[in-house]
Design a protein around this motif. Structure first.
Motif, PDB file in Angstrom:
ATOM      1  N   LEU A 134       0.827  -1.210   0.000  1.00  0.00           N
ATOM      2  CA  LEU A 134       0.000   0.000   0.000  1.00  0.00           C
ATOM      3  C   LEU A 134       0.861   1.259   0.000  1.00  0.00           C
ATOM      4  CD1 LEU A 134      -2.907  -0.970   2.428  1.00  0.00           C
ATOM      5  CD2 LEU A 134      -3.028  -0.636  -0.038  1.00  0.00           C
ATOM      6  N   SER A 135       1.960   1.244   0.748  1.00  0.00           N
ATOM      7  CA  SER A 135       2.823   2.424   0.761  1.00  0.00           C
ATOM      8  C   SER A 135       3.511   2.622  -0.588  1.00  0.00           C
ATOM      9  CB  SER A 135       3.848   2.350   1.892  1.00  0.00           C
ATOM     10  OG  SER A 135       4.725   1.276   1.696  1.00  0.00           O
ATOM     11  N   LYS A 136       3.877   1.529  -1.255  1.00  0.00           N
ATOM     12  CA  LYS A 136       4.453   1.647  -2.599  1.00  0.00           C
ATOM     13  C   LYS A 136       3.432   2.212  -3.579  1.00  0.00           C
ATOM     14  CE  LYS A 136       8.149  -1.738  -2.570  1.00  0.00           C
ATOM     15  NZ  LYS A 136       8.711  -2.918  -3.224  1.00  0.00           N
ATOM     16  N   LEU A 137       2.187   1.774  -3.461  1.00  0.00           N
ATOM     17  CA  LEU A 137       1.124   2.292  -4.322  1.00  0.00           C
ATOM     18  C   LEU A 137       0.910   3.774  -4.064  1.00  0.00           C
ATOM     19  CD1 LEU A 137      -1.187   1.855  -6.354  1.00  0.00           C
ATOM     20  CD2 LEU A 137      -2.638   1.264  -4.414  1.00  0.00           C
ATOM     21  N   ALA A 138       0.892   4.174  -2.806  1.00  0.00           N
ATOM     22  CA  ALA A 138       0.721   5.595  -2.472  1.00  0.00           C
ATOM     23  C   ALA A 138       1.887   6.416  -3.011  1.00  0.00           C
ATOM     24  CB  ALA A 138       0.603   5.767  -0.961  1.00  0.00           C
ATOM     25  N   GLY A 139       3.097   5.896  -2.904  1.00  0.00           N
ATOM     26  CA  GLY A 139       4.265   6.594  -3.431  1.00  0.00           C
ATOM     27  C   GLY A 139       4.205   6.738  -4.941  1.00  0.00           C
ATOM     28  N   ALA A 140       3.756   5.693  -5.615  1.00  0.00           N
ATOM     29  CA  ALA A 140       3.641   5.756  -7.074  1.00  0.00           C
ATOM     30  C   ALA A 140       2.584   6.776  -7.487  1.00  0.00           C
ATOM     31  CB  ALA A 140       3.304   4.376  -7.633  1.00  0.00           C
ATOM     32  N   LEU A 141       1.460   6.786  -6.764  1.00  0.00           N
ATOM     33  CA  LEU A 141       0.410   7.761  -7.080  1.00  0.00           C
ATOM     34  C   LEU A 141       0.890   9.186  -6.820  1.00  0.00           C
ATOM     35  CD1 LEU A 141      -2.753   5.931  -5.704  1.00  0.00           C
ATOM     36  CD2 LEU A 141      -2.113   6.275  -8.085  1.00  0.00           C
ATOM     37  N   LYS A 142       1.630   9.369  -5.740  1.00  0.00           N
ATOM     38  CA  LYS A 142       2.157  10.700  -5.429  1.00  0.00           C
ATOM     39  C   LYS A 142       3.156  11.138  -6.497  1.00  0.00           C
ATOM     40  CE  LYS A 142       4.498  13.381  -1.894  1.00  0.00           C
ATOM     41  NZ  LYS A 142       5.240  13.368  -0.665  1.00  0.00           N
ATOM     42  N   ALA A 143       3.981  10.228  -6.961  1.00  0.00           N
ATOM     43  CA  ALA A 143       4.954  10.549  -8.004  1.00  0.00           C
ATOM     44  C   ALA A 143       4.244  10.954  -9.292  1.00  0.00           C
ATOM     45  CB  ALA A 143       5.874   9.360  -8.262  1.00  0.00           C
ATOM     46  N   LYS A 144       3.176  10.256  -9.641  1.00  0.00           N
ATOM     47  CA  LYS A 144       2.417  10.600 -10.848  1.00  0.00           C
ATOM     48  C   LYS A 144       1.780  11.978 -10.712  1.00  0.00           C
ATOM     49  CE  LYS A 144       3.210   7.062 -13.368  1.00  0.00           C
ATOM     50  NZ  LYS A 144       4.081   7.197 -14.511  1.00  0.00           N
ATOM     51  N   GLN A 145       1.310  12.299  -9.514  1.00  0.00           N
ATOM     52  CA  GLN A 145       0.740  13.636  -9.292  1.00  0.00           C
ATOM     53  C   GLN A 145       1.816  14.704  -9.439  1.00  0.00           C
ATOM     54  OE1 GLN A 145      -1.052  13.320  -5.448  1.00  0.00           O
ATOM     55  NE2 GLN A 145      -3.008  12.609  -6.250  1.00  0.00           N
ATOM     56  N   GLY A 146       3.001  14.433  -8.939  1.00  0.00           N
ATOM     57  CA  GLY A 146       4.114  15.376  -9.067  1.00  0.00           C
ATOM     58  C   GLY A 146       4.496  15.576 -10.528  1.00  0.00           C
ATOM     59  N   GLN A 147       4.511  14.473 -11.281  1.00  0.00           N
ATOM     60  CA  GLN A 147       4.820  14.576 -12.704  1.00  0.00           C
ATOM     61  C   GLN A 147       3.747  15.386 -13.435  1.00  0.00           C
ATOM     62  OE1 GLN A 147       5.132  10.483 -13.872  1.00  0.00           O
ATOM     63  NE2 GLN A 147       7.272  10.289 -13.203  1.00  0.00           N
ATOM     64  N   ALA A 148       2.486  15.157 -13.104  1.00  0.00           N
ATOM     65  CA  ALA A 148       1.399  15.907 -13.735  1.00  0.00           C
ATOM     66  C   ALA A 148       1.509  17.390 -13.389  1.00  0.00           C
ATOM     67  CB  ALA A 148       0.047  15.357 -13.295  1.00  0.00           C
ATOM     68  N   ALA A 149       1.827  17.705 -12.143  1.00  0.00           N
ATOM     69  CA  ALA A 149       1.985  19.108 -11.740  1.00  0.00           C
ATOM     70  C   ALA A 149       3.134  19.754 -12.504  1.00  0.00           C
ATOM     71  CB  ALA A 149       2.223  19.193 -10.235  1.00  0.00           C
ATOM     72  N   ALA A 150       4.223  19.025 -12.698  1.00  0.00           N
ATOM     73  CA  ALA A 150       5.361  19.569 -13.448  1.00  0.00           C
ATOM     74  C   ALA A 150       4.978  19.832 -14.898  1.00  0.00           C
ATOM     75  CB  ALA A 150       6.539  18.598 -13.372  1.00  0.00           C
ATOM     76  N   VAL A 151       4.190  18.947 -15.497  1.00  0.00           N
ATOM     77  CA  VAL A 151       3.745  19.143 -16.883  1.00  0.00           C
ATOM     78  C   VAL A 151       2.841  20.366 -16.975  1.00  0.00           C
ATOM     79  CG1 VAL A 151       2.298  18.162 -18.715  1.00  0.00           C
ATOM     80  CG2 VAL A 151       4.029  16.752 -17.605  1.00  0.00           C
ATOM     81  N   PHE A 152       1.910  20.490 -16.031  1.00  0.00           N
ATOM     82  CA  PHE A 152       0.994  21.636 -16.050  1.00  0.00           C
ATOM     83  C   PHE A 152       1.735  22.945 -15.806  1.00  0.00           C
ATOM     84  CE2 PHE A 152      -2.377  18.442 -14.619  1.00  0.00           C
ATOM     85  CZ  PHE A 152      -2.789  18.209 -15.922  1.00  0.00           C
ATOM     86  N   GLN A 153       2.777  22.897 -14.987  1.00  0.00           N
ATOM     87  CA  GLN A 153       3.554  24.103 -14.694  1.00  0.00           C
ATOM     88  C   GLN A 153       4.491  24.437 -15.856  1.00  0.00           C
ATOM     89  OE1 GLN A 153       6.047  23.726 -11.268  1.00  0.00           O
ATOM     90  NE2 GLN A 153       6.463  25.913 -11.139  1.00  0.00           N
ATOM     91  N   ALA A 154       4.918  23.451 -16.610  1.00  0.00           N
ATOM     92  CA  ALA A 154       5.869  23.672 -17.701  1.00  0.00           C
ATOM     93  C   ALA A 154       5.271  24.513 -18.820  1.00  0.00           C
ATOM     94  CB  ALA A 154       6.354  22.340 -18.250  1.00  0.00           C
ATOM     95  N   LEU A 155       4.008  24.305 -19.125  1.00  0.00           N
ATOM     96  CA  LEU A 155       3.392  25.042 -20.227  1.00  0.00           C
ATOM     97  C   LEU A 155       3.379  26.554 -19.986  1.00  0.00           C
ATOM     98  CD1 LEU A 155       2.011  24.806 -22.964  1.00  0.00           C
ATOM     99  CD2 LEU A 155      -0.160  24.545 -21.760  1.00  0.00           C
ATOM    100  N   PRO A 156       2.903  27.057 -18.847  1.00  0.00           N
ATOM    101  CA  PRO A 156       2.945  28.512 -18.643  1.00  0.00           C
ATOM    102  C   PRO A 156       4.380  29.054 -18.566  1.00  0.00           C
ATOM    103  CG  PRO A 156       1.443  27.499 -17.069  1.00  0.00           C
ATOM    104  CD  PRO A 156       2.133  26.399 -17.805  1.00  0.00           C
ATOM    105  N   SER A 157       5.303  28.305 -17.940  1.00  0.00           N
ATOM    106  CA  SER A 157       6.667  28.814 -17.832  1.00  0.00           C
ATOM    107  C   SER A 157       7.341  28.855 -19.204  1.00  0.00           C
ATOM    108  CB  SER A 157       7.486  28.003 -16.835  1.00  0.00           C
ATOM    109  OG  SER A 157       7.675  26.686 -17.301  1.00  0.00           O
ATOM    110  N   LYS A 158       7.064  27.864 -20.058  1.00  0.00           N
ATOM    111  CA  LYS A 158       7.612  27.897 -21.416  1.00  0.00           C
ATOM    112  C   LYS A 158       7.027  29.074 -22.196  1.00  0.00           C
ATOM    113  CE  LYS A 158       8.948  23.144 -22.352  1.00  0.00           C
ATOM    114  NZ  LYS A 158       8.743  21.986 -23.224  1.00  0.00           N
ATOM    115  N   THR A 159       5.741  29.349 -21.996  1.00  0.00           N
ATOM    116  CA  THR A 159       5.107  30.471 -22.679  1.00  0.00           C
ATOM    117  C   THR A 159       5.741  31.787 -22.246  1.00  0.00           C
ATOM    118  OG1 THR A 159       3.040  29.215 -22.766  1.00  0.00           O
ATOM    119  CG2 THR A 159       2.880  31.586 -23.144  1.00  0.00           C
TER     120      THR A 159
END
Length: 175
Positions: A134-159
């Protein structure tokens, strides 16, 4: 033993089979009383190791409705580890004890209503505990959320960087 005692023993076994998350059958021939006591301790709080009589157990498994899965395993001296909780932890305890004490043989069992061979019980023991998974699953989900946040943040900063580069280029051309 009197007939009511046998009926009570069968009823108790049938109740344990119905209420437990799993039951792993073993052959204990050659184990000393001290070794069986050590095995009971190594299984922890969520498993109960009982030495059973095959004739009474065959009747109990019919009453519990799991006779198809277990009846074939009731040959020779039998003991059952009834698991009330994490099945992986109990399987690990049995596997580790069987490695250290060769007289203990895992025959198979029934886990969550499904029949399992001795090899499958050993594979189950190789899994990590529920908490770790369960902790590995939570860590994987948290990592995916971090990656999604980085993608969403990258678009405005690139602009913003693109607009700044365009402004710098226009200012150079104007000068």
């Amino acid at each position: 033993m009197a007939r009511p005692d046998k009926a009570a023993a069968v009823a108790e076994l049938a109740d344990e089979l119905r209420e437990s998350n799993g039951a792993v059958l073993t052959e204990y021939r050659g184990l000393t009383v001290a070794q069986v006591t050590e095995l009971r301790r190594s299984l922890g709080q969520n498993a109960r190791f009982r030495i059973v009589k095959n004739t009474l157990t065959k009747i109990a498994v019919k009453e519990a409705g799991v006779d198809e899965q277990i009846t074939d395993l009731l040959e020779g001296p039998s003991a059952i580890a009834f698991v009330h909780g994490d099945v992986v932890e109990a399987a690990k305890g049995l596997r580790d004890f069987a490695k250290a004490n060769s007289p203990l043989v895992i025959k198979g069992g029934i886990i969550d209503g499904k029949s399992m061979s001795a090899e499958q019980v050993t594979k189950l023991a190789d899994l990590e505990s529920r908490e770790v998974l369960l902790s590995k699953l939570a860590g994987a989900l948290k990592a995916k959320q971090g990656q999604a946040a980085a993608v969403f943040q990258a678009l405005p900063s690139k602009t913003v960087r693109l607009a700044q580069a365009l402004a710098d280029k226009r200012s150079e051309e104007a000068a």
